[in-house]
Write a protein that holds these residues in place. Structure first.
Motif, PDB file in Angstrom:
ATOM      1  N   GLN A   1       4.004   7.819   7.461  1.00 17.31           N
ATOM      2  CA  GLN A   1       2.871   7.655   8.370  1.00 17.31           C
ATOM      3  C   GLN A   1       3.351   7.197   9.734  1.00 17.31           C
ATOM      4  O   GLN A   1       3.933   6.117   9.864  1.00 17.31           O
ATOM      5  CB  GLN A   1       1.879   6.662   7.777  1.00 17.31           C
ATOM      6  CG  GLN A   1       1.156   7.289   6.603  1.00 17.31           C
ATOM      7  CD  GLN A   1       0.295   6.336   5.822  1.00 17.31           C
ATOM      8  OE1 GLN A   1       0.402   5.130   5.967  1.00 17.31           O
ATOM      9  NE2 GLN A   1      -0.554   6.897   4.992  1.00 17.31           N
TER      10      GLN A   1
ATOM     11  N   ARG B   1       3.201   3.749  11.185  1.00 18.60           N
ATOM     12  CA  ARG B   1       4.098   2.665  10.751  1.00 18.60           C
ATOM     13  C   ARG B   1       5.210   2.397  11.769  1.00 18.60           C
ATOM     14  O   ARG B   1       5.953   1.438  11.650  1.00 18.60           O
ATOM     15  CB  ARG B   1       4.703   2.969   9.385  1.00 18.60           C
ATOM     16  CG  ARG B   1       3.706   2.762   8.261  1.00 18.60           C
ATOM     17  CD  ARG B   1       4.380   2.444   6.960  1.00 18.60           C
ATOM     18  NE  ARG B   1       5.018   1.155   6.972  1.00 18.60           N
ATOM     19  CZ  ARG B   1       6.123   0.855   6.296  1.00 18.60           C
ATOM     20  NH1 ARG B   1       6.704   1.750   5.567  1.00 18.60           N
ATOM     21  NH2 ARG B   1       6.637  -0.347   6.357  1.00 18.60           N
TER      22      ARG B   1
ATOM     23  N   HIS C   1       7.915   8.370  -0.176  1.00 22.39           N
ATOM     24  CA  HIS C   1       6.632   7.676  -0.359  1.00 22.39           C
ATOM     25  C   HIS C   1       5.531   8.668  -0.733  1.00 22.39           C
ATOM     26  O   HIS C   1       5.638   9.859  -0.439  1.00 22.39           O
ATOM     27  CB  HIS C   1       6.258   6.908   0.909  1.00 22.39           C
ATOM     28  CG  HIS C   1       7.168   5.752   1.169  1.00 22.39           C
ATOM     29  ND1 HIS C   1       8.339   5.885   1.888  1.00 22.39           N
ATOM     30  CD2 HIS C   1       7.113   4.470   0.774  1.00 22.39           C
ATOM     31  CE1 HIS C   1       8.946   4.726   1.920  1.00 22.39           C
ATOM     32  NE2 HIS C   1       8.232   3.833   1.255  1.00 22.39           N
TER      33      HIS C   1
ATOM     34  N   ARG D   1       1.521  -9.887   7.322  1.00 25.36           N
ATOM     35  CA  ARG D   1       2.256  -8.815   6.654  1.00 25.36           C
ATOM     36  C   ARG D   1       2.149  -9.029   5.143  1.00 25.36           C
ATOM     37  O   ARG D   1       2.387 -10.128   4.651  1.00 25.36           O
ATOM     38  CB  ARG D   1       3.720  -8.884   7.090  1.00 25.36           C
ATOM     39  CG  ARG D   1       4.501  -7.660   6.761  1.00 25.36           C
ATOM     40  CD  ARG D   1       5.956  -7.801   7.160  1.00 25.36           C
ATOM     41  NE  ARG D   1       6.736  -7.086   6.189  1.00 25.36           N
ATOM     42  CZ  ARG D   1       7.975  -7.379   5.833  1.00 25.36           C
ATOM     43  NH1 ARG D   1       8.599  -8.383   6.378  1.00 25.36           N
ATOM     44  NH2 ARG D   1       8.604  -6.650   4.936  1.00 25.36           N
TER      45      ARG D   1
ATOM     46  N   SER E   1       2.976  -7.772   1.122  1.00 28.32           N
ATOM     47  CA  SER E   1       3.781  -6.985   0.176  1.00 28.32           C
ATOM     48  C   SER E   1       3.169  -7.095  -1.209  1.00 28.32           C
ATOM     49  O   SER E   1       2.735  -8.182  -1.609  1.00 28.32           O
ATOM     50  CB  SER E   1       5.205  -7.534   0.095  1.00 28.32           C
ATOM     51  OG  SER E   1       5.897  -7.287   1.277  1.00 28.32           O
TER      52      SER E   1
ATOM     53  N   ARG F   1       3.916  -5.978  -5.387  1.00 25.59           N
ATOM     54  CA  ARG F   1       4.806  -5.435  -6.412  1.00 25.59           C
ATOM     55  C   ARG F   1       4.067  -5.467  -7.741  1.00 25.59           C
ATOM     56  O   ARG F   1       3.230  -6.331  -7.968  1.00 25.59           O
ATOM     57  CB  ARG F   1       6.084  -6.267  -6.548  1.00 25.59           C
ATOM     58  CG  ARG F   1       6.940  -6.331  -5.297  1.00 25.59           C
ATOM     59  CD  ARG F   1       7.607  -4.995  -4.989  1.00 25.59           C
ATOM     60  NE  ARG F   1       8.528  -5.103  -3.856  1.00 25.59           N
ATOM     61  CZ  ARG F   1       8.156  -4.995  -2.580  1.00 25.59           C
ATOM     62  NH1 ARG F   1       6.898  -4.765  -2.255  1.00 25.59           N
ATOM     63  NH2 ARG F   1       9.051  -5.098  -1.626  1.00 25.59           N
TER      64      ARG F   1
ATOM     65  N   GLY G   1      -3.113  -0.029   3.531  1.00 25.01           N
ATOM     66  CA  GLY G   1      -1.669   0.185   3.424  1.00 25.01           C
ATOM     67  C   GLY G   1      -1.337   1.283   2.440  1.00 25.01           C
ATOM     68  O   GLY G   1      -2.111   2.221   2.253  1.00 25.01           O
ATOM     69  N   GLY G   2      -0.190   1.164   1.801  1.00 29.10           N
ATOM     70  CA  GLY G   2       0.241   2.181   0.857  1.00 29.10           C
ATOM     71  C   GLY G   2       1.679   1.941   0.449  1.00 29.10           C
ATOM     72  O   GLY G   2       2.188   0.838   0.619  1.00 29.10           O
TER      73      GLY G   2
ATOM     74  N   HIS H   1       4.509   2.838  -2.736  1.00 28.46           N
ATOM     75  CA  HIS H   1       4.778   3.401  -4.063  1.00 28.46           C
ATOM     76  C   HIS H   1       3.887   2.735  -5.106  1.00 28.46           C
ATOM     77  O   HIS H   1       3.307   1.691  -4.852  1.00 28.46           O
ATOM     78  CB  HIS H   1       6.226   3.165  -4.473  1.00 28.46           C
ATOM     79  CG  HIS H   1       7.222   3.492  -3.432  1.00 28.46           C
ATOM     80  ND1 HIS H   1       7.639   4.773  -3.173  1.00 28.46           N
ATOM     81  CD2 HIS H   1       7.878   2.707  -2.557  1.00 28.46           C
ATOM     82  CE1 HIS H   1       8.520   4.752  -2.203  1.00 28.46           C
ATOM     83  NE2 HIS H   1       8.688   3.501  -1.801  1.00 28.46           N
TER      84      HIS H   1
ATOM     85  N   ALA I   1       5.497  -0.674  -5.682  1.00 28.55           N
ATOM     86  CA  ALA I   1       5.921  -1.449  -4.492  1.00 28.55           C
ATOM     87  C   ALA I   1       5.196  -0.913  -3.274  1.00 28.55           C
ATOM     88  O   ALA I   1       5.434   0.211  -2.847  1.00 28.55           O
ATOM     89  CB  ALA I   1       7.428  -1.338  -4.282  1.00 28.55           C
ATOM     90  N   SER I   2       4.299  -1.734  -2.743  1.00 26.13           N
ATOM     91  CA  SER I   2       3.512  -1.276  -1.590  1.00 26.13           C
ATOM     92  C   SER I   2       3.366  -2.392  -0.585  1.00 26.13           C
ATOM     93  O   SER I   2       3.774  -3.526  -0.827  1.00 26.13           O
ATOM     94  CB  SER I   2       2.124  -0.825  -2.027  1.00 26.13           C
ATOM     95  OG  SER I   2       2.232   0.368  -2.738  1.00 26.13           O
ATOM     96  N   GLY I   3       2.732  -2.029   0.531  1.00 26.08           N
ATOM     97  CA  GLY I   3       2.524  -3.037   1.560  1.00 26.08           C
ATOM     98  C   GLY I   3       1.288  -2.732   2.366  1.00 26.08           C
ATOM     99  O   GLY I   3       0.676  -1.666   2.234  1.00 26.08           O
ATOM    100  N   GLY I   4       0.918  -3.665   3.196  1.00 28.41           N
ATOM    101  CA  GLY I   4      -0.234  -3.467   4.079  1.00 28.41           C
ATOM    102  C   GLY I   4      -0.260  -4.567   5.121  1.00 28.41           C
ATOM    103  O   GLY I   4       0.692  -5.346   5.240  1.00 28.41           O
TER     104      GLY I   4
HETATM  105  P1  5GP Z   1       7.730  -4.099   1.596  1.00 28.30           P
HETATM  106  O1  5GP Z   1       6.880  -4.983   0.747  1.00 28.30           O
HETATM  107  O2  5GP Z   1       9.143  -4.085   1.112  1.00 28.30           O
HETATM  108  O3  5GP Z   1       7.570  -4.366   3.051  1.00 28.30           O
HETATM  109  O4  5GP Z   1       7.172  -2.643   1.387  1.00 28.30           O
HETATM  110  C1  5GP Z   1       7.048  -2.074   0.112  1.00 28.30           C
HETATM  111  C2  5GP Z   1       6.719  -0.629   0.207  1.00 28.30           C
HETATM  112  O5  5GP Z   1       5.430  -0.438   0.796  1.00 28.30           O
HETATM  113  C3  5GP Z   1       7.686   0.129   1.081  1.00 28.30           C
HETATM  114  O6  5GP Z   1       8.015   1.308   0.402  1.00 28.30           O
HETATM  115  C4  5GP Z   1       6.951   0.408   2.342  1.00 28.30           C
HETATM  116  O7  5GP Z   1       7.314   1.617   2.859  1.00 28.30           O
HETATM  117  C5  5GP Z   1       5.497   0.366   1.941  1.00 28.30           C
HETATM  118  N1  5GP Z   1       4.697  -0.288   2.990  1.00 28.30           N
HETATM  119  C6  5GP Z   1       4.876  -1.526   3.494  1.00 28.30           C
HETATM  120  N2  5GP Z   1       3.964  -1.828   4.443  1.00 28.30           N
HETATM  121  C7  5GP Z   1       3.169  -0.729   4.559  1.00 28.30           C
HETATM  122  C8  5GP Z   1       2.021  -0.407   5.380  1.00 28.30           C
HETATM  123  O8  5GP Z   1       1.548  -1.184   6.206  1.00 28.30           O
HETATM  124  N3  5GP Z   1       1.481   0.840   5.193  1.00 28.30           N
HETATM  125  C9  5GP Z   1       1.976   1.717   4.280  1.00 28.30           C
HETATM  126  N4  5GP Z   1       1.378   2.920   4.155  1.00 28.30           N
HETATM  127  N5  5GP Z   1       3.027   1.452   3.501  1.00 28.30           N
HETATM  128  C10 5GP Z   1       3.640   0.248   3.621  1.00 28.30           C
END
Ligand code: 5GP
Ligand code: MN
Length: 344
Positions: free
Chosen positions: A100, A103, A125, A286, A288, A290, A307-308, A310, A313-316
């Protein structure tokens, strides 16, 4: 990935003829896979005669600073004009380890304004916005983008183009994104690829030590503080979360990347199926997520926090205060964990 051979032929079309100016972009808060896949892919493109610049929106964590070639990666937050120039001049832009464009935060607008460059995605992703790219190498069943780069290179040029340093980069990406070979998508092909990387002369214990045993004292003490004082159990122990405020991180001399991985610890408790972490930054919270097994945090992140990522494992992000965000999260969790097929 379907039609890999056909896509490689299309890619060859873009990469033959006169040398191109190419930008290789990875996501905000670049991790081992973002940096590892970028450095290795840049080498492949340079081998093919192109002028290549790697870009990231903000600084990579200190435990990656040893990686060969990382000194030439442009950090947009520190060299904004240069980064924008690279994007404006690019004939081709590769998007690695995210799909995206938003990001890219501070760089997103510039990318959208450059309508002449060919956009090519290499990513693992879920749900890529296909209309944004001329060519997509998108495989959510790949453990990492680095493994995708390995497979594409194998067919594009052959693995001869990888020297030991490129192999190290790819190994860092694979190792970090698979949680040291403990998450999903550990296929026979992946281990054959790792064997190929070992044949290039990589030293796995040394890489492991540089990435995982390079923390500051402050980070280790912060982890202790977080687990003792900040971890909250909810949903009868089926979920846990950690919310960290800026002033708490400052107490432990916080450096970028220091909280990386904290979100995984609650999942080591037998009952916990999902874990969340909220980090206060000066712009937003921020987040995260899991999970393990069937609990799909990419759905949760998309539904409640824009957010989005996997399945496990995702984030937003949240623009509310941390207190408000946590309150929203707890409500969402009660809904998410309520039995009902639409919530899984
Ligand atoms: P992390 O927790 O390590 O920052 O992110 C975990 C996974 O979620 C990563 O694969 C990352 O690409 C995805 N991710 C993290 N933040 C966002 C976000 O704001 N939007 C989306 N679409 N994916 C995110
Ligand atoms: Mn990745």
């Amino acid at each position: 990935m379907k039609d890999l051979e056909q896509k490689i032929e299309t890619l060859k079309g873009y990469l033959t003829g006169t040398p191109k100016r190419i930008a290789v972009l990875a996501h905000t808060n670049p991790d081992g896979d973002a940096i590892g896949s970028s450095l290795a892919w840049a080498k492949v493109l340079r081998f093919l005669g192109h002028e290549v610049t790697c870009l990231v929106p903000n600084k990579y964590p200190g435990f990656l600073a040893w990686m060969p070639g990382i000194e030439n990666v442009i950090v947009a937050k520190e060299a904004n004009e240069l980064a924008e120039q690279v994007i404006d001049d690019a004939d081709i832009i590769f998007f690695l380890d995210f799909n995206q464009i938003d990001r890219l935060e501070n760089l997103s607008r510039h990318i959208k304004d450059n309508t002449k460059a060919v956009r090519i995605l290499i990513d693992h992703h879920l749900n890529p916005p296909t209309e944004e790219y001329s060519l997509l190498f998108s495989d959510p069943t790949s453990c990492s983008t680095s493994y995708l780069v390995y497979r594409i290179t194998e067919q594009l040029t052959g693995l001869e183009v990888f020297d030991r340093e490129a192999a190290e980069s790819l190994y860092v990406g694979i190792m970090t994104d698979t949680g040291n070979f403990s998450f999903s998508f550990l296929t026979p092909g992946l281990f054959r690829a790792v064997a190929g990387l070992i044949e290039k002369g990589i030293d796995i214990p040394a890489i492991n030590s540089k990435v995982y045993n390079s923390y500051s004292e402050g980070r280790v003490r912060l982890l202790g503080y977080v687990l003792l004082n900040k971890m909250r159990m909810i949903e009868n122990g089926r979920a846990a979360y950690i919310a960290l405020k800026e002033n708490e991180m400052r107490r432990f001399d916080f450096q970028v990347g220091d909280s990386e991985g904290f979100v995984n610890y609650p999942l080591s408790i037998a009952s916990v199926q999902m874990s969340a972490m909220f980090i206060e930054t000066h712009k937003f919270i921020r987040i995260s997520f899991r999970s393990r097994g069937d609990v799909d945090v990419s759905l949760f992140a998309a539904k409640y926090f824009n957010g989005g990522g996997h399945k496990n494992a995702s984030g937003g992000k949240s623009y509310d205060t941390i207190e408000k965000t946590v309150e929203r999260f707890e409500k969402a969790m009660a809904e998410f964990f309520r039995p009902g097929p639409e919530n899984r």
